[in-house]
Design a protein around this motif. Structure first.
Motif, PDB file in Angstrom:
ATOM      1  N   SER A  93       0.859  -1.170   0.000  1.00 42.49           N
ATOM      2  CA  SER A  93       0.000   0.000   0.000  1.00 42.49           C
ATOM      3  C   SER A  93       0.899   1.224   0.000  1.00 42.49           C
ATOM      4  O   SER A  93       2.124   1.113   0.083  1.00 42.49           O
ATOM      5  N   GLU A  94       0.311   2.400  -0.070  1.00 44.82           N
ATOM      6  CA  GLU A  94       1.113   3.622  -0.053  1.00 44.82           C
ATOM      7  C   GLU A  94       1.932   3.691   1.228  1.00 44.82           C
ATOM      8  O   GLU A  94       3.082   4.114   1.221  1.00 44.82           O
ATOM      9  N   ARG A  95       1.340   3.249   2.345  1.00 48.05           N
ATOM     10  CA  ARG A  95       2.051   3.275   3.625  1.00 48.05           C
ATOM     11  C   ARG A  95       3.160   2.243   3.672  1.00 48.05           C
ATOM     12  O   ARG A  95       4.029   2.295   4.524  1.00 48.05           O
ATOM     13  N   GLY A  96       3.123   1.269   2.759  1.00 51.91           N
ATOM     14  CA  GLY A  96       4.101   0.193   2.797  1.00 51.91           C
ATOM     15  C   GLY A  96       5.261   0.379   1.840  1.00 51.91           C
ATOM     16  O   GLY A  96       6.031  -0.540   1.621  1.00 51.91           O
ATOM     17  N   LYS A  97       5.394   1.569   1.255  1.00 49.77           N
ATOM     18  CA  LYS A  97       6.485   1.787   0.300  1.00 49.77           C
ATOM     19  C   LYS A  97       7.856   1.732   0.969  1.00 49.77           C
ATOM     20  O   LYS A  97       8.826   1.279   0.403  1.00 49.77           O
ATOM     21  N   ILE A  98       7.931   2.215   2.219  1.00 47.52           N
ATOM     22  CA  ILE A  98       9.181   2.172   2.963  1.00 47.52           C
ATOM     23  C   ILE A  98       9.246   0.896   3.747  1.00 47.52           C
ATOM     24  O   ILE A  98       8.323   0.548   4.498  1.00 47.52           O
ATOM     25  N   ARG A  99      10.310   0.159   3.598  1.00 47.79           N
ATOM     26  CA  ARG A  99      10.436  -1.135   4.261  1.00 47.79           C
ATOM     27  C   ARG A  99      10.527  -0.952   5.755  1.00 47.79           C
ATOM     28  O   ARG A  99      11.311  -0.135   6.258  1.00 47.79           O
ATOM     29  N   THR A 100       9.737  -1.682   6.495  1.00 45.58           N
ATOM     30  CA  THR A 100       9.712  -1.609   7.957  1.00 45.58           C
ATOM     31  C   THR A 100       9.957  -2.986   8.528  1.00 45.58           C
ATOM     32  O   THR A 100       9.802  -3.988   7.835  1.00 45.58           O
ATOM     33  N   PRO A 101      10.318  -3.107   9.823  1.00 48.59           N
ATOM     34  CA  PRO A 101      10.503  -4.434  10.415  1.00 48.59           C
ATOM     35  C   PRO A 101       9.283  -5.319  10.264  1.00 48.59           C
ATOM     36  O   PRO A 101       9.389  -6.520  10.102  1.00 48.59           O
ATOM     37  N   ALA A 102       8.074  -4.752  10.335  1.00 50.39           N
ATOM     38  CA  ALA A 102       6.868  -5.561  10.231  1.00 50.39           C
ATOM     39  C   ALA A 102       6.710  -6.154   8.854  1.00 50.39           C
ATOM     40  O   ALA A 102       6.003  -7.134   8.658  1.00 50.39           O
ATOM     41  N   ALA A 103       7.390  -5.561   7.867  1.00 48.57           N
ATOM     42  CA  ALA A 103       7.265  -6.043   6.500  1.00 48.57           C
ATOM     43  C   ALA A 103       8.426  -6.932   6.078  1.00 48.57           C
ATOM     44  O   ALA A 103       8.554  -7.291   4.932  1.00 48.57           O
ATOM     45  N   ALA A 104       9.277  -7.286   7.033  1.00 48.91           N
ATOM     46  CA  ALA A 104      10.496  -8.002   6.682  1.00 48.91           C
ATOM     47  C   ALA A 104      10.242  -9.431   6.239  1.00 48.91           C
ATOM     48  O   ALA A 104      11.022  -9.985   5.476  1.00 48.91           O
ATOM     49  N   ASP A 105       9.183 -10.055   6.734  1.00 47.94           N
ATOM     50  CA  ASP A 105       8.925 -11.436   6.383  1.00 47.94           C
ATOM     51  C   ASP A 105       8.471 -11.534   4.930  1.00 47.94           C
ATOM     52  O   ASP A 105       7.754 -10.679   4.436  1.00 47.94           O
ATOM     53  N   SER A 106       8.892 -12.561   4.268  1.00 51.23           N
ATOM     54  CA  SER A 106       8.460 -12.774   2.886  1.00 51.23           C
ATOM     55  C   SER A 106       8.109 -14.229   2.695  1.00 51.23           C
ATOM     56  O   SER A 106       8.553 -15.091   3.441  1.00 51.23           O
ATOM     57  N   ILE A 107       7.302 -14.477   1.697  1.00 52.00           N
ATOM     58  CA  ILE A 107       6.845 -15.832   1.412  1.00 52.00           C
ATOM     59  C   ILE A 107       7.757 -16.445   0.370  1.00 52.00           C
ATOM     60  O   ILE A 107       8.066 -15.805  -0.630  1.00 52.00           O
TER      61      ILE A 107
END
Length: 313
Positions: free
Chosen positions: A299-313
């Motif tokens: 999403s627009e808020r997710g453009k900057i990588r954050t610790p919460a977004a570090a996991d990937s499938i």
């Protein structure tokens, strides 16, 4: 002449997004033992308390397509009388998002066998340490149905009992509702409903719906097609969809070529959903070989990588 059975009124498809269901659709070697799933971060507001957890036992190994079929059966059960009768063709049409789809006899027999396997699979969920749900125990047939018929056409009937994993997810508020038409490709993306395409559509749609949930703090998700852990074991989506064989004889000659082909299909699906508004405010970026191919949803808020977004499938 017997009256023709009417099709159910369906405007949505239900996906099970509880942690146990996600483990069953993503991992292997879970059958025949007691598995623990940690509900991390859910400490009921008291940091002195340990996070909630649940334990579960599954008698047979399931895969991603088993979970898609189970989701379709639960979707049908949710709009049907308690002991409604149905045939495998209807489950196939619900999986495809097309109630007019005519499946081949071979595919029908395969799906009949899959539904019978789900009915013969037993699941037990021990939830006494999961304070998010209403029961301490959920157990029974994974898909509570009976059937008649053998080598010809098989007719199934719901027993009237709840599907244990779905009752657990319902109490957890972890059932996702997907617009039924989102499952159907539009005219610009013409595919057959192969097992591979069904798995890709359902897997990707579930990840999209999770990101669209306003209560979800994670605003980005990276789905890698080829990914290995530190020991060199495959973890990527191709492995999880059983497109990378477990033996040398079943492994593709060129995994990267297969990843590029699957990625092209993912891009077509995403472009189609973007045109039709399924993605909502989400955006996507296709990944290159250095990141294991695949796609990044954000999403627009997710453009900057954050610790919460570090996991990937």
């Amino acid at each position: 002449m017997a009256a023709k059975k009417s099709q159910p009124m369906l405007d949505h498809f239900i996906m099970n997004n509880c942690k146990i269901a996600n483990e069953l659709r993503k991992y292997r070697d879970l059958a025949g033992c007691l598995n623990l799933v940690s509900l991390s971060g859910e400490q009921r507001g008291d940091p002195r308390k340990a996070p909630d957890y649940a334990e579960y036992y599954i008698s047979r190994e399931l895969d991603g397509l088993d979970m898609v079929a189970a989701n379709a059966a639960y979707t049908l059960q949710s709009v049907s009388p308690p002991q409604a009768e149905f045939q495998a063709e209807l489950i196939a049409r619900i999986m495809a998002g097309n109630l007019g789809w005519r499946i081949l006899e071979k595919r029908r027999h395969e799906l009949e066998a899959r539904l019978q396997l789900l009915a013969e699979t037993r699941i037990v969920i021990l939830a006494e340490h999961d304070h998010q749900v209403e029961q301490d125990l959920y157990e029974g047939a994974f898909l509570p149905v009976t059937w008649t018929g053998g080598s010809g056409r098989v007719s199934f009937r719901f027993t009237g009992e709840a599907m244990p994993l779905y009752q657990y997810a319902l109490h957890h508020r972890h059932l996702i509702t997907v617009p039924f038409q989102a499952l159907l490709d539009d005219d610009a993306v013409r595919h057959n409903n192969s097992d591979r395409l069904l798995l890709l559509r359902h897997f990707l749609l579930q990840e999209i719906m999770v990101l669209l949930n306003s209560k979800n703090r994670v605003k980005t998700q990276k789905i890698c097609l080829l990914k290995q852990d530190r020991e060199g074991r495959e973890l990527g989506l191709l492995w999880r969809l059983d497109l990378l064989g477990d033996t040398p004889e079943r492994q593709p000659k060129d995994p990267a070529a297969l990843a590029r082909k699957v990625q092209a299909t993912l891009e077509q699906l995403l472009a189609s959903w973007q045109r039709r508004g399924v993605l909502g405010p989400l955006h996507y970026q296709m990944l290159g070989p250095a990141e294991g191919w695949g796609v990044r949803l954000f999403s627009e808020r997710g453009k900057i990588r954050t610790p919460a977004a570090a996991d990937s499938i």
